[in-house]
Scaffold this motif. Structure first.
Motif, mmCIF file in Angstrom:
data_model
loop_
_atom_site.group_PDB
_atom_site.id
_atom_site.type_symbol
_atom_site.label_atom_id
_atom_site.label_comp_id
_atom_site.label_asym_id
_atom_site.label_seq_id
_atom_site.Cartn_x
_atom_site.Cartn_y
_atom_site.Cartn_z
ATOM 1 N N LEU A 113 -3.403 4.574 -17.751
ATOM 2 C CA LEU A 113 -3.117 4.736 -16.368
ATOM 3 C C LEU A 113 -1.367 3.499 -16.126
ATOM 4 N N LEU A 114 -1.006 2.961 -17.412
ATOM 5 C CA LEU A 114 0.575 2.279 -17.354
ATOM 6 C C LEU A 114 0.615 3.482 -17.608
ATOM 7 N N TYR A 115 1.749 4.426 -18.023
ATOM 8 C CA TYR A 115 2.425 5.631 -18.349
ATOM 9 C C TYR A 115 2.641 6.283 -17.406
ATOM 10 N N LEU A 116 1.453 6.307 -16.017
ATOM 11 C CA LEU A 116 1.486 6.728 -15.685
ATOM 12 C C LEU A 116 2.035 6.862 -13.855
ATOM 13 N N GLY A 117 2.373 5.683 -13.751
ATOM 14 C CA GLY A 117 2.704 5.097 -12.445
ATOM 15 C C GLY A 117 2.152 4.915 -11.320
ATOM 16 N N VAL A 118 0.199 4.184 -11.813
ATOM 17 C CA VAL A 118 0.001 4.056 -10.356
ATOM 18 C C VAL A 118 0.353 2.995 -9.911
ATOM 19 N N LYS A 119 -0.013 2.776 -8.344
ATOM 20 C CA LYS A 119 1.105 1.917 -7.787
ATOM 21 C C LYS A 119 -0.351 0.822 -7.650
ATOM 22 N N THR A 120 0.467 -0.432 -7.378
ATOM 23 C CA THR A 120 -0.019 -1.552 -7.106
ATOM 24 C C THR A 120 -0.210 -1.665 -5.594
ATOM 25 N N ARG A 121 -0.483 -3.101 -5.335
ATOM 26 C CA ARG A 121 -0.367 -3.273 -3.922
ATOM 27 C C ARG A 121 0.923 -3.505 -3.477
ATOM 28 N N ALA A 122 1.846 -4.603 -4.289
ATOM 29 C CA ALA A 122 3.431 -4.504 -4.080
ATOM 30 C C ALA A 122 4.010 -3.771 -3.965
ATOM 31 N N ASP A 123 3.547 -3.001 -4.935
ATOM 32 C CA ASP A 123 4.476 -1.613 -5.099
ATOM 33 C C ASP A 123 4.596 -1.157 -4.184
ATOM 34 N N ALA A 124 3.184 -0.860 -3.451
ATOM 35 C CA ALA A 124 3.270 -0.311 -2.014
ATOM 36 C C ALA A 124 3.897 -1.223 -1.296
ATOM 37 N N GLU A 125 3.904 -2.001 -0.555
ATOM 38 C CA GLU A 125 5.121 -3.162 0.178
ATOM 39 C C GLU A 125 6.245 -2.950 -0.114
ATOM 40 N N VAL A 126 6.887 -2.514 -1.468
ATOM 41 C CA VAL A 126 8.343 -2.635 -1.003
ATOM 42 C C VAL A 126 8.954 -0.961 -0.842
ATOM 43 N N GLU A 127 7.673 -0.409 -0.963
ATOM 44 C CA GLU A 127 8.208 1.367 -0.513
ATOM 45 C C GLU A 127 7.676 1.461 0.748
ATOM 46 N N LYS A 128 6.974 0.520 1.217
ATOM 47 C CA LYS A 128 6.863 0.475 3.121
ATOM 48 C C LYS A 128 7.612 0.623 3.716
ATOM 49 N N PRO A 129 8.693 -0.250 4.210
ATOM 50 C CA PRO A 129 9.975 -0.560 4.561
ATOM 51 C C PRO A 129 10.614 0.009 4.583
ATOM 52 N N LYS A 130 10.814 1.087 2.909
ATOM 53 C CA LYS A 130 12.668 2.672 3.060
ATOM 54 C C LYS A 130 11.336 3.368 3.995
ATOM 55 N N ALA A 131 10.475 3.914 3.228
ATOM 56 C CA ALA A 131 9.814 4.851 3.987
ATOM 57 C C ALA A 131 9.874 4.655 5.673
ATOM 58 N N GLU A 132 9.932 3.832 6.141
ATOM 59 C CA GLU A 132 9.959 2.947 7.628
ATOM 60 C C GLU A 132 11.412 3.794 8.103
ATOM 61 N N ARG A 133 12.736 2.596 7.220
ATOM 62 C CA ARG A 133 14.058 3.027 7.220
ATOM 63 C C ARG A 133 14.455 4.323 7.365
ATOM 64 N N ARG A 134 14.079 5.730 6.251
ATOM 65 C CA ARG A 134 14.148 7.097 6.533
ATOM 66 C C ARG A 134 13.207 7.652 7.495
ATOM 67 N N THR A 135 12.134 6.998 8.102
ATOM 68 C CA THR A 135 11.763 7.053 9.451
ATOM 69 C C THR A 135 12.625 7.347 10.560
ATOM 70 N N ASP A 136 13.455 5.753 11.090
ATOM 71 C CA ASP A 136 14.475 5.851 11.988
ATOM 72 C C ASP A 136 15.737 6.436 11.694
ATOM 73 N N GLY A 137 16.077 6.567 10.404
ATOM 74 C CA GLY A 137 17.696 7.109 10.538
ATOM 75 C C GLY A 137 16.850 8.546 11.077
ATOM 76 N N ALA A 138 16.528 9.145 11.099
ATOM 77 C CA ALA A 138 15.764 10.782 11.015
ATOM 78 C C ALA A 138 16.305 11.078 12.701
ATOM 79 N N ALA A 139 15.219 9.479 12.959
ATOM 80 C CA ALA A 139 14.578 9.919 14.921
ATOM 81 C C ALA A 139 16.317 9.779 15.164
ATOM 82 N N VAL A 140 17.259 9.021 14.908
ATOM 83 C CA VAL A 140 18.912 8.866 15.352
ATOM 84 C C VAL A 140 19.313 9.797 14.973
#
Length: 846
Positions: A819-846
């Motif tokens: 599992l260490l070598y396959l990129g299983v995401k921790t909760r901290a990883d999910a929190e870091v990626e969440k704002p990025k996803a939101e920014r991409r959504t906002d940019g698409a809306a503009v």
């Protein structure tokens, strides 16, 4: 903590029904017959390997069908051509009849004359449309009549149905109890006869065609003269019982289908004979033939061999006669049975034979019971020492679990085999795993600060999903074993599957009721669940992931070794996969003399014959390779061996497998392992994430290869039960892996700022107590099987015991590190990626 009362009542009813249902298995037949009618009387059906008996797999001989049908067509073709004055020579090649004409200019005329032999068959109840049976064509200056593949397949299927009824009639005549006679596919028949240890007589009874025909003997030429000068038209040479061939007219003067009775008897000299009686039509034909041929010889032919060919002294008009020959009272009786039941419509070859003597069956039962009792005592003591009061509840649930398994087997009428007993014993060892998962969860909840009541309630709730996930993988393996296995392996699969279901019920529901009842009476403020915590840290801080690289390197090297071992030294393949014969012998007095046996069997000239010790010094296992000459030659070899050793040795078990069946078994075993792996990986993938599925697959491959390597290194016999062992190891390993994965998934959600390596370490340490305790109980059960379960399944149980070790190892050091070598995401990883996803959504809306 208060459970619904209906649940307690339901458990009580199930418990009482199970005990009452199992009860008939522990009393004698006389007591059972005197029980009231409302009491259940169904007993567990013992397999042939436990009660003794014979298992035969018969296959319709396709060549016999083709040649028989072509013989009929050849007679019709010859008659048509002779009637038309066309000279011809008719030869057979495979499914073809080639008609060579003495005058090639008559080719088209011959084609038109033979056109009626191009036959179309109407479909039967199970077929739609019609089937072209034969085709008539001209090629290379000759007329060719071909029997089509569809017609051959259809005829084989129809003949199997007819043969079933003939075999059933023959076996019923012998008076055996509860035989199993089943169709298998389009060309095979399975026959199992419990308690019938004389396999040779059984084979003679059910595989002998018993086609009785009456032919006039050709008067003016002997068979030897015919061979030298050429056969007269319409004649055949048939071997005789007395060693001399007879020249007979090919046309059947009278067929055995006209017989209505046959009985063993004695002639005026006291010699055994078989008397027969024709029906009205047959009696008239018999009287007419004997009246017109007084002074001529009349041959009675059974299965293409002349039994007797007496001279007709006077007309026989009463429709009765007798067959004399070199009979014993038993063979005369058997022939009468064959004639009364009727001839088989086709030749049946024995392609698989498994026979167990009653003494070996009794020994197997005793060995299985001994192993079961020892395993149960060991597990009960182990659980009580580890968990005290909670262990007592687990033990009570375990005893009920055993009663429920036996009750279900009785109700279903399932067949209990020797591997099936191994499945029950294995279930005893693994059954407490669900209790361990629940108890460890209760302990953790209480250590986290919950009250006793909250800890018990939460422990059961949070452990339930883990218990189900862990047992589903074993159910998948059991299902694959059942549908792709055969005989004893299916028995193992049935008991394993029943054990999984009853285990989940008793471990969760029954244990919960016991604990709830105990808590309401005692109201304890504290909980001492695991008594070993005074001696061992139940949640240590072992840095497993720091050791992952050395562990993976070691695993890789061992796996490569396990792959290389079969390639270098080969697997010690059993007859299931190579074909041949295995015969287990036991000396009637004293120890077996292996050197004498080798010399004695070497004189039979059967090719490679292996003689080896098997269990006690009195027991010997003889292996014979596949004989040249096909299935018939294999059966002759079995008879020669048994006759050669009969004076000094008891034949306890015989297994004979043809090359065709062994190839099919090898293929089905390989497919079974692949299908089980795919099914388990898909389940893990759906329940978790794809990375977990890949990790599970890595552990499965590791465990399967390591188990195969064990067979290669220690030269254990690799047969059908070995496939069952590998699938069981896979199921056990995934059971362990899923428990760890469940905890990793839970901790991934629970902890926000913890790295994946730390989460895996934490999860492994939290489940380590459960891993050790479950491994301990499983090892106790399997070691009981290894030492007390008997020699027949020893290699099978050794492989499963090994699987407990490699399965536990791979769960910790293979499936988790992947599992260490396959990129299983921790909760901290999910929190870091969440704002990025939101920014991409906002940019698409503009």
């Amino acid at each position: 903590m208060k459970l619904p009362s209906f649940k307690s009542i339901a458990v009580l009813i199930v418990s009482l029904v199970s005990i009452v249902t199992v009860f008939p298995n522990f009393i004698d037949d006389e007591t059972l017959s005197n029980l009231p009618d409302f009491m259940p009387k169904q007993e567990i059906v013992l397999g042939l390997d436990l009660q003794g008996g014979s298992h035969l797999l018969l296959q319709v001989n396709e060549d016999d069908i083709v040649q028989g049908r072509l013989a009929d067509i050849r007679r019709d073709a010859r008659a048509l051509l002779i009637q038309a004055g066309i000279g011809s020579i008719i030869t057979t090649s495979g499914p073809n009849l080639d008609v060579e004409l003495t005058d090639s200019s008559q080719l088209q005329q011959a084609r038109e004359i033979l056109a009626p032999l191009q036959v179309t068959l109407e479909g039967n109840l199970f077929q739609t449309g019609s089937i072209q049976e034969t085709t008539v064509t001209t090629t290379g200056g000759r007329v060719r009549i071909t029997l089509t593949e569809d017609a051959i397949t259809s005829r084989m299927s129809a003949l199997v149905a007819q043969s079933l009824e003939v075999i059933r009639s023959r076996i019923d005549e012998v008076g055996t109890t509860e035989p199993i006679i089943q169709r298998q596919g389009d060309s095979r028949i399975l026959v199992q006869v419990p308690g019938f240890g004389d396999s040779e007589r059984l084979k003679d009874l059910i595989s002998q065609t018993a086609r009785l025909t009456f032919h006039l003997v050709y008067p003016s030429m002997t068979a030897a003269q015919a061979e030298a000068q050429g056969l007269p038209a319409g004649t055949i040479i048939v071997p005789s019982n007395d060693g001399f061939d007879e020249l007979l007219y090919e046309d059947v003067a009278l067929g055995g289908e006209q017989l209505i009775d046959a009985q063993p008897s004695f002639d005026q000299n006291g010699q055994p004979v078989v008397t027969f009686r024709f029906n009205t039509q047959g009696a008239l034909a018999f009287g007419e033939i004997t009246s017109e041929n007084v002074g001529r010889r009349f041959a009675i032919v059974l299965d293409d061999q002349v039994i007797t060919a007496p001279t007709i002294q006077q007309p026989i008009t009463g429709g009765t006669g007798q067959i004399s020959g070199t009979f014993t009272p038993e063979t005369a009786s058997d022939l009468a049975v064959l004639l009364r039941a009727g001839a088989l419509p086709a030749t049946l070859d024995v392609v698989e034979e498994r026979t167990v003597g009653p003494s070996l069956g009794a020994d197997s039962i005793n060995a299985g019971i001994t192993a079961g009792i020892i395993a149960t005592i060991g597990v009960v003591i182990f659980m009580f020492v580890a968990y005290g009061t909670f262990g007592l509840f687990a033990n009570l649930a375990l005893l009920l679990n055993i009663a429920m398994m036996l009750a279900v087997l009785s109700l279903l009428g399932a067949t209990l085999t020797l591997p099936g007993i191994a499945g029950i014993v294995l279930t005893i060892g693994v059954a407490v795993d669900s209790n361990v998962i629940i108890f460890e969860r209760i302990r953790e909840e209480f250590a986290a600060g919950r009250t006793a009541a909250q800890s018990i309630s939460s422990g059961f709730q949070r452990a339930m999903l883990t218990v189900v996930d862990a047992n589903i993988t074993t159910l998948i393996a059991a299902a694959v074993l059942f549908f792709l296995g055969s005989g004893p392996v299916q028995g193992f699969a049935v008991t394993l599957a029943i054990g999984v279901v009853t285990t989940m019920f008793t471990a969760y529901t029954v244990t919960q009721i016991f604990i709830e009842f105990w808590y309401r009476r005692r109201r304890p403020k504290t909980l001492r669940v695991n008594l070993l915590e005074k001696f061992l840290p139940l949640e240590p801080k072992i840095p497993f992931m720091k050791w992952r690289i050395p562990a993976l390197v070691i695993s890789g090297l061992l796996t490569l070794g396990a792959i290389a071992a079969p390639l270098i030294s080969g697997l010690n393949l059993g007859i299931d996969f190579t074909g041949g014969t295995a015969i287990e012998l036991q000396a009637r007095e004293g120890d077996a003399d292996i050197i004498d046996l080798r010399e004695r069997l070497g004189l039979l000239e059967l090719g490679e014959v292996q003689v080896q010790e098997f269990g006690t010094p009195r027991d010997v296992l003889v292996r014979i390779g596949i004989q040249e000459g096909g299935d018939a030659a294999q059966q002759v070899a079995v008879s020669q061996v048994t006759q050669a050793v009969d004076e000094n040795y008891e034949v306890r078990r015989t297994e004979a497998v043809s090359g065709t069946v062994s190839g099919e078994l090898a293929m089905s075993g390989t497919i079974g392992i692949i299908v089980a792996m795919i099914g388990i990986v898909i389940y893990v993938w759906l329940r978790f994430e794809w990375q977990f599925g890949v990790g599970a697959l890595a552990a499965l491959l590791h465990d399967a290869l390591m188990t195969i390597g064990l067979f290669a290194v220690f030269r254990l016999e690799f047969n059908l039960t070995s496939i069952a062992a590998i699938l069981t190891v896979i199921g056990y390993s995934l059971n362990d892996t899923v428990v760890i994965y469940d905890r990793i998934r839970e901790n991934l959600v629970k902890y926000k700022r913890v790295s994946l390596a730390e989460i895996i370490n934490m999860s492994l340490n939290q489940t380590l107590a459960r891993t050790i305790l479950t491994g301990g109980t499983s090892a106790l059960a399997l070691l009981a099987l290894v030492f007390f379960g008997g020699e027949v399944i020893r290699d099978f149980t050794i492989a499963m015991a090994w699987g407990v070790f490699v399965g536990t190892y791979s769960s910790i050091f293979v499936s988790a590190p992947v599992l260490l070598y396959l990129g299983v995401k921790t909760r901290a990883d999910a929190e870091v990626e969440k704002p990025k996803a939101e920014r991409r959504t906002d940019g698409a809306a503009v």
